[in-house]
Design an enzyme around this catalytic site. Structure first.
Site, short mmCIF file in Angstrom:
data_model
loop_
_atom_site.label_atom_id
_atom_site.label_comp_id
_atom_site.label_asym_id
_atom_site.label_seq_id
_atom_site.Cartn_x
_atom_site.Cartn_y
_atom_site.Cartn_z
N ASP A 1 0.85 -1.19 0.00
CA ASP A 1 0.00 0.00 0.00
C ASP A 1 0.89 1.24 0.00
O ASP A 1 1.84 1.32 0.78
CB ASP A 1 -0.89 0.01 1.25
N ASP B 1 -3.30 4.57 -2.22
CA ASP B 1 -4.44 5.05 -1.44
C ASP B 1 -4.88 6.44 -1.91
O ASP B 1 -4.04 7.34 -2.04
CB ASP B 1 -4.03 5.08 0.04
N GLU C 1 -6.42 3.82 -6.07
CA GLU C 1 -7.76 4.02 -5.48
C GLU C 1 -8.19 5.44 -5.81
O GLU C 1 -7.54 6.40 -5.43
CB GLU C 1 -7.71 3.82 -3.97
N HIS D 1 -11.28 -3.71 2.50
CA HIS D 1 -11.26 -3.35 3.93
C HIS D 1 -12.15 -2.15 4.26
O HIS D 1 -12.38 -1.86 5.44
CB HIS D 1 -9.82 -3.04 4.35
N ASP D 2 -12.62 -1.43 3.23
CA ASP D 2 -13.49 -0.27 3.45
C ASP D 2 -14.96 -0.57 3.16
O ASP D 2 -15.81 0.31 3.28
CB ASP D 2 -13.06 0.90 2.56
#
Length: 559
Positions: free
Chosen positions: A97, A198, A255, A328-329
């Site tokens: 990440d 991210d 993302e 995960h979100d």
């Protein structure tokens, strides 16, 4: 053009919840290493590791205080190097990440930046004086409240689009950008195989910080449309590519909330040299009401068909899609779009079929391959996510009834996906010998990896077969996409075509039987069933297929 990252299936690990090796209740790197054979057996090509860097953990590792250090709870740099070696030994790849829209307020850069206005690190972040005794603008933070935090020491505000402990980095500063690129090269030289980036389309901020228009009755305006896809975003990504990514054979996925298909073409077109693919969120917002994700409404299948088809067609020849329903979100897809009670197994398989047969790179989030479900904790005290806790406080302050607040959290809260991975039926699902950092879903005795591996008809083995099919047929990876029977209210069907092969995918999206009319242009005699989540019916008449609840079928036609 063919590429290894187009042909791969990616598995996301949320380290805190995956596997604990030392009994402290927190997943760690040695825990991940102990489960690599499990991922290899599943058929995974690439592991995406959510942040394991040093962090005060205000936002579970997405607030980084040292980009080149490992969080003590997860292990050491030696453990991480051991993980990379073991991943590569099994023929898999590892992507990390990259969180560079913001750092932690405990990062040395920010600690120095807030010492004085003339500190050399001041310009690594975004500072503004107040306006009329208030914040510089009325922007709303993604985690609630103002996006500006007052710093008493220097009498200015700093921007934080997320938590106040996550100050935004100032990408206009070339020195800051060089530091980021040097850090990326450091990890790439260690041998990683790419980055998931991210909120990367937030890094280019507008020239000025103008007020937005708040919703009626609200103090702050969502600045999301203002700070997404900013004026220099393509310049920064092309510079990043030239100085780091282009020198290695790696995959990148950005993302990008609020990205359109037209922008995604620009971000992912090979000749533009920016990124390989993006995570977009349009399909994840189709069950949002007018007031956003916490405002619940049922998913309309027609909306999903139109949206996924729009993205499939837009990136068919230019760019590349990422395929996902879980991360995960997001809440668990089987609870969100399927039926996690009577038809948990069938609907989990149907959703997987729908996604994995599309064009793009599929992402599997830990536990998805087991059909893990949402959690309903008894009280807000059992939740750990900062976004959930802030939402709860704001809603209580606004006088919203407890029951209504909790229903939103049960449906959409991020902790739904963050409960520990369910490995077996022993205490705490085999995740830890200690007390887990967040509660385990009580259904772990029935839903766990040990049980799923032993059952040939499980969701796990169905994922294995889907992944194997992808490796066996180029048409699944590279074939063109076309929607079939667009008006059917309850069936999502599409075809993929390539070099004399056609794939017909039929998914009954609901818990009742449905009829599917075989397309006239397809020869029934050529059809061979590749995979289905129900047993094949002998001598069935395909002209008008009778589908059971949540039934999914994939036919291959060679002509």
């Amino acid at each position: 053009m063919k590429a290894w990252w187009k042909e791969s299936v990616v598995y996301q690990i949320y380290p805190r919840s995956f596997m604990d090796s030392n009994g402290d209740g927190i997943g760690d790197l040695q825990g991940i290493i102990s489960k690599l054979d499990y991922l290899q057996s599943l058929g995974i090509d690439v592991i995406w590791l959510s942040p394991v860097y040093k962090s005060p953990n205000d936002d579970n590792g997405y607030d980084i205080s040292d980009y080149q250090g490992i969080m003590d709870e997860f292990g050491t740099m030696g453990d991480w190097e051991n993980l990379l070696e073991e991943v590569h030994n099994r023929g898999m790849k590892l992507i990390m990440d990259l969180v560079v829209n913001h750092s932690s307020d405990e990062h040395p850069w920010f600690v120095k930046a807030r010492k004085s206005k003339d500190n050399p690190y001041r310009d690594y972040f975004i500072w503004r004086p107040g306006k009329d005794g208030k914040e510089p603008s009325n922007w709303y933070s993604n985690f609630g409240g103002s996006a500006w935090e007052y710093d008493e020491g220097t009498d200015e505000y700093y921007l934080h689009l997320f938590s106040k402990k996550q100050p935004d980095l100032n990408w206009r500063n070339p020195q800051l950008r060089e530091e980021v690129y040097a850090m990326m090269r450091w990890w790439l030289d260690k041998g990683i195989d790419g980055f998931r980036m991210d909120v990367i389309n937030f890094i280019s901020k507008p020239e000025t910080f103008e007020d937005g228009e708040p919703k009626p009755g609200k103090k702050y305006a969502s600045g999301s449309k203002i700070y997404r896809n900013g004026p220099h975003i393509h310049d920064y990504l092309q510079e990043m590519n030239a100085k780091t990514l282009s020198k290695y054979d790696v995959m990148t996925v950005g993302e990008m909330p609020g990205v359109t298909p037209e922008l995604a073409q620009m971000y992912t077109a090979e000749e533009r040299k920016e990124l390989n693919m993006v995570f977009q969120f349009e399909h994840m917002g189709l069950d949002n009401g007018p007031d956003g994700k916490w405002d619940l409404k049922p998913l309309n299948l027609q909306d999903l068909k139109q949206n996924l088809t729009k993205w499939q067609k837009a990136l068919e020849h230019k760019g590349w899609n990422s395929l996902y329903f879980n991360n995960h979100d997001q809440p668990r897809s089987v609870s969100r779009f399927g039926n996690d009670k009577e038809y948990r197994v069938e609907s989990a398989k149907m959703l997987a079929t729908l996604l994995h047969m599309m064009k793009g790179t599929p992402y599997v989030y830990q536990g998805e391959e087991l059909g893990m479900t949402n959690i309903r904790f008894n009280s807000i005290q059992e939740y750990r996510d900062i976004e959930i806790i802030n939402f709860y406080r704001e809603q209580k302050a606004d006088g919203v009834p407890e029951e209504k607040i909790m229903e939103s959290i049960y449906a959409k809260g991020r902790d739904n996906s963050r409960t520990p991975m369910q490995w077996d039926a022993s205490r705490h699902a085999g995740f830890t010998t200690g007390e887990p950092w967040i509660g385990v879903n009580p259904n772990y005795r029935d839903i766990n990896a040990e049980q799923a591996i032993a059952d040939e008809d499980s969701v796990y083995h169905y994922y294995r077969r889907l992944i194997q099919l992808r490796k066996s047929y180029d048409v699944i990876v590279y074939g063109e996409y076309d929607l079939v029977d667009p008006e059917h209210p309850e069936i999502f069907s599409y075809k993929r075509t390539m070099k004399g092969q056609t794939l017909l995918v039929i998914c009954n999206f609901y818990g009742k039987e449905n009829k599917f009319e075989w397309p006239n242009e397809m020869n029934l005699n050529d059809a061979r069933l590749l995979i289905s989540n129900y047993a094949e019916q002998e001598g069935e008449e395909l002209q008008r297929v009778s589908l059971k609840p949540y039934e999914a079928r994939v036919y291959l036609l060679v002509h």
